[in-house]
Write a protein that holds these residues in place. Structure first.
Motif, PDB file in Angstrom:
ATOM      1  N   MET A 137       0.800  -1.199   0.023  1.00 42.45           N
ATOM      2  CA  MET A 137      -0.047  -0.045   0.004  1.00 42.45           C
ATOM      3  C   MET A 137       0.852   1.455  -0.074  1.00 42.45           C
ATOM      4  N   SER A 138       0.452   2.184  -0.743  1.00 40.29           N
ATOM      5  CA  SER A 138       1.406   3.451  -0.968  1.00 40.29           C
ATOM      6  C   SER A 138       0.949   4.541   0.067  1.00 40.29           C
ATOM      7  N   LEU A 139       2.262   5.124   0.612  1.00 39.77           N
ATOM      8  CA  LEU A 139       1.895   5.769   1.758  1.00 39.77           C
ATOM      9  C   LEU A 139       1.268   7.335   1.399  1.00 39.77           C
ATOM     10  N   PRO A 140       0.926   7.988   2.360  1.00 37.51           N
ATOM     11  CA  PRO A 140       0.049   9.226   2.143  1.00 37.51           C
ATOM     12  C   PRO A 140       1.032  10.188   1.735  1.00 37.51           C
ATOM     13  N   GLU A 141       0.861  10.965   0.722  1.00 35.59           N
ATOM     14  CA  GLU A 141       1.829  11.896   0.170  1.00 35.59           C
ATOM     15  C   GLU A 141       1.440  13.337   0.669  1.00 35.59           C
ATOM     16  N   VAL A 142       2.526  13.921   1.551  1.00 37.78           N
ATOM     17  CA  VAL A 142       2.614  15.133   1.956  1.00 37.78           C
ATOM     18  C   VAL A 142       3.401  16.065   1.417  1.00 37.78           C
ATOM     19  N   HIS A 143       3.076  17.170   0.773  1.00 36.69           N
ATOM     20  CA  HIS A 143       3.620  18.236  -0.198  1.00 36.69           C
ATOM     21  C   HIS A 143       4.268  19.097   0.877  1.00 36.69           C
ATOM     22  N   LEU A 144       5.458  19.358   0.870  1.00 35.67           N
ATOM     23  CA  LEU A 144       6.268  20.469   1.639  1.00 35.67           C
ATOM     24  C   LEU A 144       6.638  21.568   0.596  1.00 35.67           C
ATOM     25  N   VAL A 145       5.998  22.576   0.873  1.00 36.95           N
ATOM     26  CA  VAL A 145       5.903  23.698   0.170  1.00 36.95           C
ATOM     27  C   VAL A 145       7.128  24.865   0.320  1.00 36.95           C
ATOM     28  N   ALA A 146       8.208  24.918  -0.373  1.00 36.21           N
ATOM     29  CA  ALA A 146       8.965  25.821   0.046  1.00 36.21           C
ATOM     30  C   ALA A 146       9.091  26.979  -0.761  1.00 36.21           C
ATOM     31  N   GLY A 147       8.951  28.404  -0.490  1.00 29.66           N
ATOM     32  CA  GLY A 147       8.902  29.343  -1.507  1.00 29.66           C
ATOM     33  C   GLY A 147      10.149  30.321  -1.375  1.00 29.66           C
ATOM     34  N   SER A 148      11.059  29.834  -0.383  1.00 26.06           N
ATOM     35  CA  SER A 148      12.412  30.748  -0.388  1.00 26.06           C
ATOM     36  C   SER A 148      13.512  29.602   0.024  1.00 26.06           C
ATOM     37  N   VAL A 149      14.488  30.384   0.103  1.00 26.15           N
ATOM     38  CA  VAL A 149      15.621  29.615   0.465  1.00 26.15           C
ATOM     39  C   VAL A 149      15.350  29.439   2.182  1.00 26.15           C
ATOM     40  N   ALA A 150      15.225  30.136   3.076  1.00 24.17           N
ATOM     41  CA  ALA A 150      14.761  29.860   4.365  1.00 24.17           C
ATOM     42  C   ALA A 150      13.834  28.907   4.686  1.00 24.17           C
ATOM     43  N   GLU A 151      12.890  28.937   3.987  1.00 23.08           N
ATOM     44  CA  GLU A 151      11.808  27.913   4.268  1.00 23.08           C
ATOM     45  C   GLU A 151      12.266  26.583   3.771  1.00 23.08           C
ATOM     46  N   ALA A 152      13.293  26.557   2.599  1.00 22.34           N
ATOM     47  CA  ALA A 152      13.702  24.980   2.289  1.00 22.34           C
ATOM     48  C   ALA A 152      14.585  24.486   3.184  1.00 22.34           C
ATOM     49  N   LEU A 153      15.309  25.601   3.843  1.00 19.29           N
ATOM     50  CA  LEU A 153      16.466  25.062   5.180  1.00 19.29           C
ATOM     51  C   LEU A 153      15.472  24.450   6.207  1.00 19.29           C
ATOM     52  N   ARG A 154      14.386  24.964   6.268  1.00 20.65           N
ATOM     53  CA  ARG A 154      13.343  24.596   7.514  1.00 20.65           C
ATOM     54  C   ARG A 154      12.513  23.359   7.437  1.00 20.65           C
ATOM     55  N   LEU A 155      12.492  23.152   5.853  1.00 23.46           N
ATOM     56  CA  LEU A 155      11.287  21.979   5.523  1.00 23.46           C
ATOM     57  C   LEU A 155      12.270  20.917   5.161  1.00 23.46           C
ATOM     58  N   ALA A 156      13.495  20.985   4.848  1.00 22.17           N
ATOM     59  CA  ALA A 156      14.410  19.785   4.438  1.00 22.17           C
ATOM     60  C   ALA A 156      14.477  18.834   5.538  1.00 22.17           C
ATOM     61  N   PRO A 157      14.679  19.182   6.654  1.00 20.72           N
ATOM     62  CA  PRO A 157      14.907  18.285   8.015  1.00 20.72           C
ATOM     63  C   PRO A 157      13.314  17.829   8.160  1.00 20.72           C
ATOM     64  N   VAL A 158      12.265  18.293   7.957  1.00 18.67           N
ATOM     65  CA  VAL A 158      11.066  17.638   7.988  1.00 18.67           C
ATOM     66  C   VAL A 158      10.932  16.456   6.829  1.00 18.67           C
ATOM     67  N   ALA A 159      11.295  16.627   5.742  1.00 15.26           N
ATOM     68  CA  ALA A 159      11.306  15.795   4.616  1.00 15.26           C
ATOM     69  C   ALA A 159      12.198  14.467   5.014  1.00 15.26           C
ATOM     70  N   LEU A 160      13.380  14.731   5.649  1.00 16.70           N
ATOM     71  CA  LEU A 160      14.228  13.638   6.260  1.00 16.70           C
ATOM     72  C   LEU A 160      13.805  12.905   7.281  1.00 16.70           C
ATOM     73  N   ALA A 161      12.968  13.651   8.206  1.00 16.58           N
ATOM     74  CA  ALA A 161      12.357  12.779   9.261  1.00 16.58           C
ATOM     75  C   ALA A 161      11.356  11.812   8.858  1.00 16.58           C
ATOM     76  N   MET A 162      10.165  12.597   8.077  1.00 17.29           N
ATOM     77  CA  MET A 162       9.325  11.840   7.317  1.00 17.29           C
ATOM     78  C   MET A 162       9.774  10.571   6.574  1.00 17.29           C
ATOM     79  N   ARG A 163      11.008  10.660   5.846  1.00 21.63           N
ATOM     80  CA  ARG A 163      11.422   9.402   5.289  1.00 21.63           C
ATOM     81  C   ARG A 163      11.921   8.340   6.034  1.00 21.63           C
TER      82      ARG A 163
END
Length: 343
Positions: free
Chosen positions: A1-27
């Motif tokens: 069964m496929s996992l639920p997809e969660v979109h992490l939306v980064a609109g700036s470098v500052a947001e990318a830096l803060r959302l990257a750890p979340v993506a890794l934690a979800m993984r």
């Protein structure tokens, strides 16, 4: 069964830096499929920031001309590729698009307020509007959580997670430990060009008095490992950028903040940052004082980072999974600043 997809939306470098750890934690937790989305005026820069963590955006969607056009683009995306949830930071347009699609919105760093409204601060108004469409508010500090309660946000919809900038700093530090020391004291100047033109010469004047001093403009460095190494070795950061304050404290580097007391009351209370007037003479005087008195500078570093404890990303990932029916919500972050280190 496929996992639920969660979109992490980064609109700036500052947001990318803060959302990257979340993506890794979800993984790592294995309950959700994290889908990084690069947007904003410069999605390539967002992608570059994510690449420092070994992450490649799955979706690239440049923002439109204004909120309405950006909302339309996200609505078209999610009409055919609907996620189970969306995680944003300051992304009002994608949050509104998700809200109208009945997609839950998780907001990290929720509750940040400067007290300015109207034309004085468009970002402040956007953050307050964002709170109206957020499903779960993930606050970085107790004060941010209290701001949400003052705005009548339901207490059960707010979770104190800490800020993920600390997580990002720790992840990058693990990849920069082999970097040789710079061999001198570095002052990082992170201000807009017009302010740098006034402050830069005053700080460089100090280099004549202190031979081991180097003044480095933050604009000379792209986000990623090189800049993370710079912050980890810097003696002091001088900035008027609220995101840079948090990133610097996450690297245990003291900060002289130019003129926004209400935005960083926690850092001032912890003693890890100091407010300074936007005047070249005043800034130079404060920098010289910290150069002359190392113990004062180190005392600031020991104040620590009140914005996170390095576990925020795991709490965000766990809270998102719990919202979607996978596991339990995490315990909140202990309301206590993380001790710093003198270096």
């Amino acid at each position: 069964m496929s996992l639920p997809e969660v979109h992490l939306v980064a609109g700036s470098v500052a947001e990318a830096l803060r959302l990257a750890p979340v993506a890794l934690a979800m993984r790592e937790q294995g309950r959700l499929a994290a889908v990084p989305v690069a947007t904003g005026d410069d999605p390539d820069a967002v992608g570059q920031a994510l690449s420092a963590f070994g992450i490649t955006p799955r979706i690239t969607l440049p923002s439109g001309d204004g909120h309405a056009e950006t909302m339309r683009r996200f609505d078209e995306l999610w009409a055919v590729h609907t996620p189970a949830a969306v995680v944003v930071r300051d992304g009002l347009a994608p949050a509104l698009a998700a809200f109208w699609r009945r997609v839950p919105v998780m907001t990290i760093d929720a509750g940040r307020r400067s007290g300015e409204l109207g034309s004085a601060s468009a970002l402040e108004s956007q953050r307050r509007l964002l709170a109206q469409v957020t499903t779960v508010h993930l606050a970085a500090t107790p004060l941010a959580a209290m701001n949400l309660l003052d705005e009548r946000v339901i207490p059960g919809d707010t979770l104190l997670t800490g800020g993920t900038a600390q997580d990002a700093a720790q992840l990058l530090a693990a990849r920069t430990l082999a970097a040789p020391p710079r061999g001198h004291r570095t002052i990082v100047l992170a201000v807009p060009p017009e302010r740098a033109a006034a402050i830069g010469p005053a700080l460089r004047y100090l280099a004549g008095r202190y031979p081991d001093l180097e003044v480095v403009p933050a604009a000379d460095f792209a986000p990623g490992l090189e800049f993370a190494t710079l912050l980890s070795q810097a003696y002091l950061v001088v900035t008027d950028d609220e995101d840079m304050v948090e990133q610097s404290l996450a690297a245990y580097c003291p900060v002289l903040m130019i003129g926004f007391e209400a935005r960083h009351a926690e850092a001032l209370l912890a003693g890890s940052a100091k407010l300074v007037e936007p005047d070249p003479a005043a800034i130079t005087s404060e920098v010289a004082d910290l150069l002359e008195h190392r113990v004062r500078r180190d005392a600031m570093a020991l104040g620590g980072n009140p914005y996170g404890d390095g576990l925020a990303a795991y709490r965000v990932a766990q809270a998102t999974a719990a919202l979607l029916g996978h596991g339990q919500f995490p315990d909140p972050m202990p309301a206590k600043p993380t001790a710093g280190v003198a270096r």
